[in-house]
Design a protein around this motif. Structure first.
Motif, mmCIF file in Angstrom:
data_model
loop_
_atom_site.group_PDB
_atom_site.id
_atom_site.type_symbol
_atom_site.label_atom_id
_atom_site.label_comp_id
_atom_site.label_asym_id
_atom_site.label_seq_id
_atom_site.Cartn_x
_atom_site.Cartn_y
_atom_site.Cartn_z
ATOM 1 N N LYS A 198 -3.656 3.251 -3.897
ATOM 2 C CA LYS A 198 -2.709 2.027 -4.220
ATOM 3 C C LYS A 198 -2.743 0.894 -3.410
ATOM 4 C CE LYS A 198 0.102 4.586 -7.784
ATOM 5 N NZ LYS A 198 1.626 5.134 -8.060
ATOM 6 N N ARG A 199 -2.412 1.277 -2.032
ATOM 7 C CA ARG A 199 -2.440 0.442 -1.120
ATOM 8 C C ARG A 199 -3.930 -0.325 -0.924
ATOM 9 N NH1 ARG A 199 0.386 4.595 1.946
ATOM 10 N NH2 ARG A 199 -1.548 5.366 3.027
ATOM 11 N N GLY A 241 -5.607 -1.327 -3.431
ATOM 12 C CA GLY A 241 -5.316 -2.302 -4.510
ATOM 13 C C GLY A 241 -5.851 -1.803 -5.814
ATOM 14 N N THR A 292 -4.793 -0.281 -9.082
ATOM 15 C CA THR A 292 -3.391 -0.269 -9.875
ATOM 16 C C THR A 292 -3.385 0.620 -10.903
ATOM 17 O OG1 THR A 292 -4.207 -1.806 -11.295
ATOM 18 C CG2 THR A 292 -3.132 -2.830 -9.354
ATOM 19 N N LYS A 293 -4.426 1.223 -11.383
ATOM 20 C CA LYS A 293 -4.539 2.367 -12.383
ATOM 21 C C LYS A 293 -3.708 3.387 -12.087
ATOM 22 C CE LYS A 293 -6.090 4.050 -16.499
ATOM 23 N NZ LYS A 293 -7.449 3.982 -16.485
ATOM 24 N N GLU A 294 -2.993 4.034 -13.009
ATOM 25 C CA GLU A 294 -2.405 5.307 -12.921
ATOM 26 C C GLU A 294 -3.395 6.461 -12.566
ATOM 27 O OE1 GLU A 294 1.138 8.238 -14.734
ATOM 28 O OE2 GLU A 294 0.618 5.991 -15.486
ATOM 29 N N GLU A 333 -11.397 -4.002 -9.366
ATOM 30 C CA GLU A 333 -10.452 -3.448 -8.563
ATOM 31 C C GLU A 333 -11.217 -2.558 -7.574
ATOM 32 O OE1 GLU A 333 -7.173 -1.261 -10.168
ATOM 33 O OE2 GLU A 333 -6.057 -3.243 -10.665
ATOM 34 N N LYS A 362 -8.402 -9.312 -3.684
ATOM 35 C CA LYS A 362 -8.453 -9.380 -5.408
ATOM 36 C C LYS A 362 -9.571 -10.560 -5.618
ATOM 37 C CE LYS A 362 -5.659 -10.562 -9.563
ATOM 38 N NZ LYS A 362 -4.578 -10.907 -10.083
ATOM 39 N N ASP A 374 -4.545 -1.999 4.924
ATOM 40 C CA ASP A 374 -4.353 -0.688 4.279
ATOM 41 C C ASP A 374 -4.362 0.578 4.969
ATOM 42 O OD1 ASP A 374 -4.462 -2.565 2.111
ATOM 43 O OD2 ASP A 374 -6.397 -2.517 1.739
#
Length: 747
Positions: free
Chosen positions: A532-533, A535, A537-539, A557, A573, A600
């Motif tokens: 997540k850090r 980038g 975003t997907k669970e 991503e 991004k 990160d």
């Protein structure tokens, strides 16, 4: 004269002539007074507005696409070469500089020669200004006398235009609005479409060709009828000669030269980077919703002549698309051959049978009350259709079922290259052909990422204190608390359980068993938090198979996360648009890179990971970059292959360019038949390799290809200074268990 007046035929001639004059006069006055609809007045004509195409430019200002209803790009008079003006006037309106919009001399000539003497060589009598009036306001159907009414209306408008505008301004308006072949409006759009150059760079031959098409844009379309267009071009040369715009010797030389075109379509579905242009269009729709003109109205993407500046490099995109096509052409053949006669896309296969029932047309027939057999009969009827193939599109008789079977077999792809410092997109391939496969595998798709997820696991481990020379056994382990799940290593029937790999060798050789052990050691939640850090975003699933890349992640991503390894440990991004200008050059929106504000992970972790991923290229699963393709650049990388060979991945990391490629079938039920064909090193890596070879051969990209990855600190080099593998000692081999069972503690 008096005697003639007593002649009956003379009286009737006078009466007929007077009646005709009266009729024309009445029609003319009626048009003038607006009985057949309003005729634009001087005020209307002084504010002529035309729909203008929005232009999409690459990072270097090259035109790569347009959004339009009518393909039009306006220029100023200074942009027109003199030989273009000469060709136009000589061919379309030789008395242009003498008349006031309506050339009475030409009309009289047409009347005498065409109507009375039946001489078709007299021409049409229409002036450039009359044509401009028609181009600007079109013609309407008035049921009766439509041609006469329209001609009168155009003559009134033409005279008013001549009163308001100079001859130069009229020529400018005309050349910016006149329709050319292939639904192209204006000389600039035609020049770029048929000769791939701006108007000011047109040669006399090219200018004459475009002017020649104005007589009949379809009949003389140089794309469809090259020889016919060449003959018409020579007619233009003859007109220039006749009217002293061209010398005799130049005429003889020019007419003998063959006509060559360099066609570049700006159709939304074809041309360079169609998936990228579609994505930019999607983003613009949202952006323009939030921006207003000075008068408070909304911008129109198709009419307002906006200029959209993007990050794409069109030359790099050409190389990327060429690499993709070359590799996928060969890979598709190997893919089809590997399945033989038992391919899952055969028309009577279980998969095709199930997919037929999901078709909208099948459901509509079913809703209408047709039986299953009746529906199949309907869907089996053949008709002419265009089918995609790598050898070239073919027109065949095919049914709906045939088409479904045909397209089901094709491998598809996604490729993205970005500047890792900014996230600026340099190349973008969303699929193999936008005309037939419009689903975008860069912006829309989420696929299992396979072993390309492993660097997130190892990054987490090193960031949490695990040393690069930590060793793990190759031995398989059964995790009893996860349904006795036993991960194995690809391509090895039985790994030596007494061999231990360092983190460097384990990752560079993409060892599954060790990746899961590292995940178990560091903890799933820590890995998820690290991703997540970076980038993502997907669970992500909280299960040990996460280490093997069961998570489905968007390609953008993934690319942005990998950029952190050459961007001071900061993910980016990916973005496409840098700024938007209105048609007058005023900037109405700007966009800046989105780069993580904080690291990160540490510099130490980054340098260790870079060294390990360079080993992937030098000696590991991506070694064919060196051995097969001869690339000597500084490259770090990671291959990836998912379960049952459904997805092939490759990530190529260089200091100023990060590239991710994916190859697979859109239908998740179809994977590669063998790992040899489907592994990322074979299915996805060659696209990157051929793309990078093209960059190496182009000196303008030296800043990218000749750059070097950062030199690690002594501390990092010391921590990596160990044997990459070691074998258990005699006693451990004697008393140790070959296969272990344990509980996965990963959380």
């Amino acid at each position: 004269m008096a005697s003639l007046l007593h002649k009956k035929w003379f009286k009737w001639s006078l009466i007929s002539g007077a009646s005709i004059v009266a009729f024309f006069t009445v029609i003319y006055i009626s048009v003038y007074l607006g009985f057949f609809g309003k005729t634009p007045n001087s005020k209307d004509l002084s504010h002529i507005k035309q729909a203008e195409a929005t232009q999409v430019l690459d990072a270097n200002g090259a035109l790569i696409g347009k959004y339009y209803i009518f393909d039009r790009q306006p220029l100023s008079f200074e942009d027109f070469p003199q030989h273009l003006i000469d060709a136009l006037v000589a061919t379309e309106d030789v008395r242009f500089y003498q008349h006031d919009g309506v050339d009475n001399v030409s009309l009289l000539r047409v009347f005498v020669k065409n109507i009375l003497l039946r001489d078709q060589s007299a021409g049409g009598g229409s002036t450039i200004t009359l044509q401009l009036a028609k181009n600007l306001f079109g013609r309407k159907d008035y049921v009766m006398f439509s041609m006469l009414i329209n001609k009168f209306k155009e003559s009134i408008i033409a005279k008013r235009i001549e009163e308001i505008y100079t001859k130069k301004e009229i020529l400018t308006l005309y050349l910016n609005t006149v329709p050319f072949s292939d639904n192209t409006f204006g000389i600039e759009s035609a020049s770029r479409k048929f000769f791939n150059k701006p108007t000011k760079a047109l040669s006399l031959s090219e200018a004459a060709t475009l002017v020649g098409t104005l007589k009949a844009s379809t009949y003389y379309n140089p794309r469809l009828h090259l020889k016919r267009a060449e003959a018409r071009r020579n007619v233009v040369f003859q007109q220039m000669l006749n009217n002293n715009y061209l010398a005799k010797d130049a005429f003889e030389l020019l007419k003998s030269q063959p006509l060559n075109i360099d066609y570049k379509s700006f159709n939304h579905d074809v041309g360079l980077a169609p998936y990228f242009r579609a994505e930019v269009k999607r983003q613009l729709a949202k952006i323009l919703d939030s921006i207003k003109k000075p008068d408070g109205s909304s911008y129109d993407l198709y009419r307002d002549g906006l200029v959209v500046h993007t990050t794409l490099d069109s030359t790099m995109q050409v190389y990327a698309e060429a690499a993709m096509k070359a590799h996928l052409t060969d890979l598709q053949k190997a893919h089809e051959t590997s399945f033989g006669t038992h391919a899952p896309w055969q028309s009577k296969s279980q998969l095709v049978t199930s997919l037929i029932k999901e078709l909208p047309v099948y459901k509509s027939y079913k809703k209408a009350g047709l039986t299953a057999s009746q529906i199949i009969d309907s869907l089996s009827k053949k008709h002419k259709t265009t089918l995609f193939s790598w050898e070239g599109d073919t027109i065949k008789k095919a049914s709906v079922i045939d088409s479904l079977s045909h397209y089901l077999k094709f491998l598809n792809t996604g490729m993205l290259s970005i500047n890792p410092k900014t996230g600026g997109i340099k190349t973008y391939i969303g699929g193999i052909d936008f005309r037939f496969f419009q689903y975008d595998h860069v912006s829309q798709s989420e696929r299992q990422v396979g072993s390309t997820f492993k660097p997130f696991v190892y990054t987490t481990a090193i960031e949490n204190g695990m040393k690069p020379c930590t060793y793990f056994s190759l031995a398989s382990v059964t995790y009893t608390n996860y349904d006795d799940w036993t991960p194995t290593n690809s391509g090895a029937s039985e790994d030596d359980p007494y061999i231990n790999y360092s983190l460097e060798k384990a990752l560079s050789n993409s060892v599954n068993t060790i990746a899961v052990k590292v995940l178990n050691e560091v903890g799933i939640l820590k890995v998820i938090e690290q991703a997540k850090r970076m980038g993502i975003t997907k669970e992500l699933p909280e299960e040990p198979s996460l280490a093997l890349g069961v998570a489905e992640i968007n390609l953008q991503e993934l690319t942005g996360a990998y950029a952190s390894f050459v961007n001071e440990s900061k993910h980016v991004k990916p973005y496409a648009i840098t700024k938007i200008e209105d048609k007058n050059g005023k900037v109405i929106a700007t966009f800046k890179p989105e780069v993580a504000k904080e690291q990160d992970y540490s510099d130490y972790t980054r340098q260790v990971m870079l060294q390990i991923m360079q080993s992937t290229v030098n000696t590991g699963t991506a070694a064919r970059l060196r051995s097969t393709y001869g690339l000597k650049n500084d490259i770090a990388g990671k291959t990836g292959t998912t379960q049952n060979n459904k997805d092939g991945w490759f990530v190529g990391i260089t200091p100023h360019l990060v590239t991710v490629t994916w190859v697979g079938n859109d239908n998740h039920h179809i994977g590669f038949k063998t790992t040899g064909i489907g592994q990322g090193a074979n299915s996805a890596l060659p696209i990157f390799a051929q793309f990078y070879k093209s960059l190496n051969n182009d000196s303008q990209f030296k800043a990218i290809t000749q750059s070097h990855l950062e030199t690690p600190t002594d501390a990092v080099l010391n921590d990596l200074d160990c044997e990459t593998e070691k074998r258990d000692g005699f006693l451990k081999r004697l008393f140790g268990s070959k296969k272990k069972e344990k509980t996965f503690k990963g959380n």
